[in-house]
Design a protein around this motif. Sequence first.
Motif, PDB file in Angstrom:
ATOM      1  N   VAL A  54     -20.299 -27.411 -28.480  1.00  0.00           N
ATOM      2  CA  VAL A  54     -21.107 -28.177 -29.250  1.00  0.00           C
ATOM      3  C   VAL A  54     -20.866 -27.903 -30.742  1.00  0.00           C
ATOM      4  CG1 VAL A  54     -23.480 -29.040 -29.798  1.00  0.00           C
ATOM      5  CG2 VAL A  54     -22.742 -28.500 -27.509  1.00  0.00           C
ATOM      6  N   VAL A  55     -20.590 -28.738 -31.686  1.00  0.00           N
ATOM      7  CA  VAL A  55     -20.241 -28.413 -33.142  1.00  0.00           C
ATOM      8  C   VAL A  55     -21.511 -28.398 -33.721  1.00  0.00           C
ATOM      9  CG1 VAL A  55     -18.897 -29.174 -34.953  1.00  0.00           C
ATOM     10  CG2 VAL A  55     -17.871 -29.640 -32.883  1.00  0.00           C
ATOM     11  N   TRP A  56     -21.588 -27.439 -34.633  1.00  0.00           N
ATOM     12  CA  TRP A  56     -22.623 -26.975 -35.588  1.00  0.00           C
ATOM     13  C   TRP A  56     -21.905 -26.477 -36.758  1.00  0.00           C
ATOM     14  CZ3 TRP A  56     -26.324 -22.430 -35.779  1.00  0.00           C
ATOM     15  CH2 TRP A  56     -25.585 -21.310 -35.362  1.00  0.00           C
ATOM     16  N   ASP A  57     -22.936 -26.317 -37.848  1.00  0.00           N
ATOM     17  CA  ASP A  57     -22.295 -25.800 -39.057  1.00  0.00           C
ATOM     18  C   ASP A  57     -23.077 -24.320 -39.475  1.00  0.00           C
ATOM     19  OD1 ASP A  57     -24.760 -26.343 -40.081  1.00  0.00           O
ATOM     20  OD2 ASP A  57     -23.923 -27.772 -41.719  1.00  0.00           O
ATOM     21  N   GLY A  58     -24.054 -24.184 -38.688  1.00  0.00           N
ATOM     22  CA  GLY A  58     -24.824 -22.701 -38.720  1.00  0.00           C
ATOM     23  C   GLY A  58     -25.829 -22.695 -39.707  1.00  0.00           C
TER      24      GLY A  58
END
Length: 131
Positions: A54-58
């Motif tokens: 799952v892509v996130w940017d933190g």
Amino acid sequence: MMETLMKPMKRRIVIAGVTGFLGRYLARYLMEGGDEVIGLVRREGSAPVGVREVVWDGVTLGDWGEALDGADVLVNLAGRSVNCRYDARHRAEILESRTASTRILGDEISFAKTPPRVWINSSTLTIYRHA
């Protein structure tokens, strides 16, 4: 008396920082034990084989937070690599990457209908001498 054999329960475990040194080993270990592993990644296609990514940017809230809802465990290993020169800029980036990811994970958990039962945070700010 009849013995009942119970299969271990399959857990759903979310790992932030799954592409790092510890994250890769932890994911593999958990999957070998039969657990489902979801990795929060910054770049699509970077998760270890077998990890649902799952892509996130933190740093910002987003749809990625849905991965936390109903998870059994959240492990946060996210943060900038310490493999760099330890000048003021890099030290600030290392610290900020760890505090920001922890803060945003906490914010997303607060929106979960069923938050993870366990949240483990682990990181290092260890500075090694660059030789």
